[in-house]
Design a protein around this motif. Structure first.
Motif, short mmCIF file in Angstrom:
data_model
loop_
_atom_site.label_atom_id
_atom_site.label_comp_id
_atom_site.label_asym_id
_atom_site.label_seq_id
_atom_site.Cartn_x
_atom_site.Cartn_y
_atom_site.Cartn_z
N LEU A 87 47.95 48.78 40.50
CA LEU A 87 46.85 49.66 40.86
C LEU A 87 45.67 49.48 39.89
N ALA A 88 45.99 49.36 38.61
CA ALA A 88 44.94 49.17 37.61
C ALA A 88 44.22 47.83 37.81
N ARG A 89 44.98 46.77 38.11
CA ARG A 89 44.36 45.47 38.35
C ARG A 89 43.44 45.52 39.57
N GLN A 90 43.87 46.19 40.60
CA GLN A 90 43.07 46.27 41.80
C GLN A 90 41.81 47.12 41.59
N LYS A 91 41.92 48.18 40.81
CA LYS A 91 40.73 48.96 40.47
C LYS A 91 39.73 48.12 39.70
N LEU A 92 40.23 47.32 38.74
CA LEU A 92 39.36 46.46 37.97
C LEU A 92 38.71 45.40 38.87
N LEU A 93 39.49 44.85 39.78
CA LEU A 93 38.94 43.88 40.72
C LEU A 93 37.78 44.48 41.51
N THR A 95 35.90 47.04 40.67
CA THR A 95 34.78 47.28 39.75
C THR A 95 33.98 46.01 39.52
N ASN A 96 34.67 44.90 39.31
CA ASN A 96 33.99 43.63 39.08
C ASN A 96 33.27 43.13 40.32
N LEU A 97 33.93 43.21 41.47
CA LEU A 97 33.31 42.72 42.70
C LEU A 97 32.02 43.47 43.00
N ARG A 98 32.00 44.75 42.70
CA ARG A 98 30.82 45.56 42.98
C ARG A 98 29.60 45.14 42.15
N TRP A 181 35.87 37.33 38.45
CA TRP A 181 36.15 38.76 38.63
C TRP A 181 37.64 39.10 38.52
N ASP A 182 38.48 38.12 38.23
CA ASP A 182 39.92 38.33 38.24
C ASP A 182 40.53 38.69 36.88
N TYR A 183 39.73 38.82 35.84
CA TYR A 183 40.28 39.04 34.51
C TYR A 183 39.81 40.38 33.95
N GLN A 184 39.18 40.37 32.79
CA GLN A 184 38.72 41.63 32.22
C GLN A 184 37.41 42.06 32.87
N GLU A 185 36.95 43.28 32.54
CA GLU A 185 35.70 43.75 33.13
C GLU A 185 34.54 42.89 32.66
#
Length: 430
Positions: A87-93, A95-98, A181-185
């Motif tokens: 869930l955390a990885r998907q939230k970060l994804l 955030t980055n995509l946006r 977008w697949d790693y850190q923010e």
């Protein structure tokens, strides 16, 4: 005082334009066999493959719409709530995509991948598949490109739930599925048509790189005669996996990838490239991101400007043109010179040249091959002019180069056989 601009690290982009998969994959959903994994037909008891694909595509469509609209809840609705790390990885994804500007975005199911461990963990309805992400970034991509993802879904109470986003990575394209977008923010910095991607905490560095990148764009435009709109993305993150392949062959001092132009295809990275590339992203080695020089970016941006022409141009001219533009951009500044590099090429690299360097020669000695390729391009520019050089590059790029066709094109533009061209390059005094 006249100084010599530092020579870019050897290995820059030599493979990226002639065989590296890059960031993208095909706009189709036919099955294939991936390294490390096998595509399989969907034949699970009680599951209609067509119905399942329709249901999963609907879920993926909801996710793509959620990214465009900024709807985190809809993006996460099909993610397993019992797995906090997922869930955390998907939230970060999300955030980055946006932080990117998508002119279009679509996810859809491609081919199934066997994942016995996932079936053992989640049960008989488990379905692991390549998922295609088809997208176009505003101001960067002239048409959509794609990248492959690896997702595992499970049916619960009549609903499909995403339970893993990293279980079948080994079955995906070697480097196509790894995205910034697949790693850190991240932070995304825009300056005119230049987009720079850096770690969130390094936004100031992103601004600096954006300015250097704009100067590099102008350098390419001054010395490459074909039109180029200057739209380019530079990825300069601290995460080493962003440099998706590691090439460390060769004998030159400091032989490592400083950066590479990663080619974007609307074509399948698991097979041969049969379509023209869409464009490129520049990916910078994390080790040099804080000291990124304009001449390195000029070299890479020349690849970005030339790769849409086609990918059949021999490597000696691909790299020679990039070095030609880089060298002339350096000497636009009267305080800089490449004379020491000229002397090295004349005295050290040319005497041993028997052929214009191919991939084998670049693998054996990159420094020597870059120098020889540059010298050959300087000779051609002096003989044909910049427009004539570009015409030769284009002619080679657009044809399947059998030895006979290659020799014919060289003869048409230069009046020489390949052997005569090589001899003339060795004698050339810049």
């Amino acid at each position: 005082m006249v100084n010599q601009r530092g020579r870019l690290l050897a290995g820059v982009a030599a493979l990226a334009l002639v065989g590296t998969a890059g960031f993208v994959v095909a706009d189709r959903s036919d099955q294939g066999v991936a390294p490390g994994g096998t595509a399989v037909a969907a034949r699970k008891p009680g599951v209609d493959p067509a119905v399942r694909k329709h249901q999963l595509d609907a879920i993926l469509g909801q996710r793509s719409t959620a990214v465009v609209k900024g709807d985190l809840k809809s993006f996460l609705v099909a993610v397993d709530p019992k797995q906090p790390k997922l869930l955390a990885r998907q939230k970060l994804l999300f955030t980055n995509l946006r932080k990117f500007q998508f002119a279009s975005l679509r996810y859809f199911v491609a081919d199934e991948r066997e994942a016995p461990a996932q079936v053992a963990k989640f049960g008989p309805t488990t379905y692991s598949t390549r998922v295609m992400m088809r997208y176009r970034l505003t101001g960067l991509d002239p048409k959509p490109v794609q990248t492959d993802l690896g997702y595992t879904f499970v049916q619960r109470a009549g609903r499909w739930i995403l339970v893993a986003d990293d279980a079948i990575d080994e079955t995906l394209s070697e480097d196509g599925h790894r995205q910034p977008w697949d790693y850190q923010e991240i932070a995304v910095v825009r300056k005119d048509k230049v987009v720079v991607v850096v770690d969130k905490r390094e936004a100031a560095l992103g601004q600096k790189i954006a300015q250097v990148s704009e100067d590099a764009v102008e350098g390419v435009r001054r010395h490459w005669p074909r039109p180029w709109n200057g739209a380019v993305m530079v990825v300069a993150m601290s995460e080493p996996r962003v440099l998706s392949t590691v090439w460390t062959a060769g004998t030159g001092a400091g032989w490592t990838i400083a950066a590479k132009a990663v080619t974007l295809y609307d074509g399948e990275p698991l097979g041969l490239k049969t379509v023209a590339p869409v464009g490129s992203r520049i990916v910078v080695n994390p080790a040099v991101r804080k000291d990124l020089e304009e001449d390195l970016l000029v070299h890479e941006m020349t690849h970005v400007a030339t790769v849409p022409i086609g990918i059949r141009t021999p490597i000696w001219l691909v790299e020679g043109v990039a070095e030609y533009v880089r060298s002339h951009a350096i000497e636009d500044d009267p305080h800089w010179t490449i004379d020491p590099y000229r002397r090295t090429v004349r005295t050290k690299y040319l005497p041993s040249m028997k052929v214009l360097p191919g991939e084998a020669e670049f693998d054996q000695n990159g420094d020597r091959s870059y120098g020889q390729a540059w010298w050959a391009t300087e000779y051609l520019a002096s003989k044909l002019g910049k427009k004539g050089l570009a015409a030769l590059y284009t002619d080679l790029a657009l044809h399947d180069l059998s030895p006979t066709t290659y020799a014919s094109i060289i003869k048409k533009h230069t009046g020489q056989t390949p052997a005569q061209l090589t001899a003339a390059v060795k004698k050339f005094k810049d």
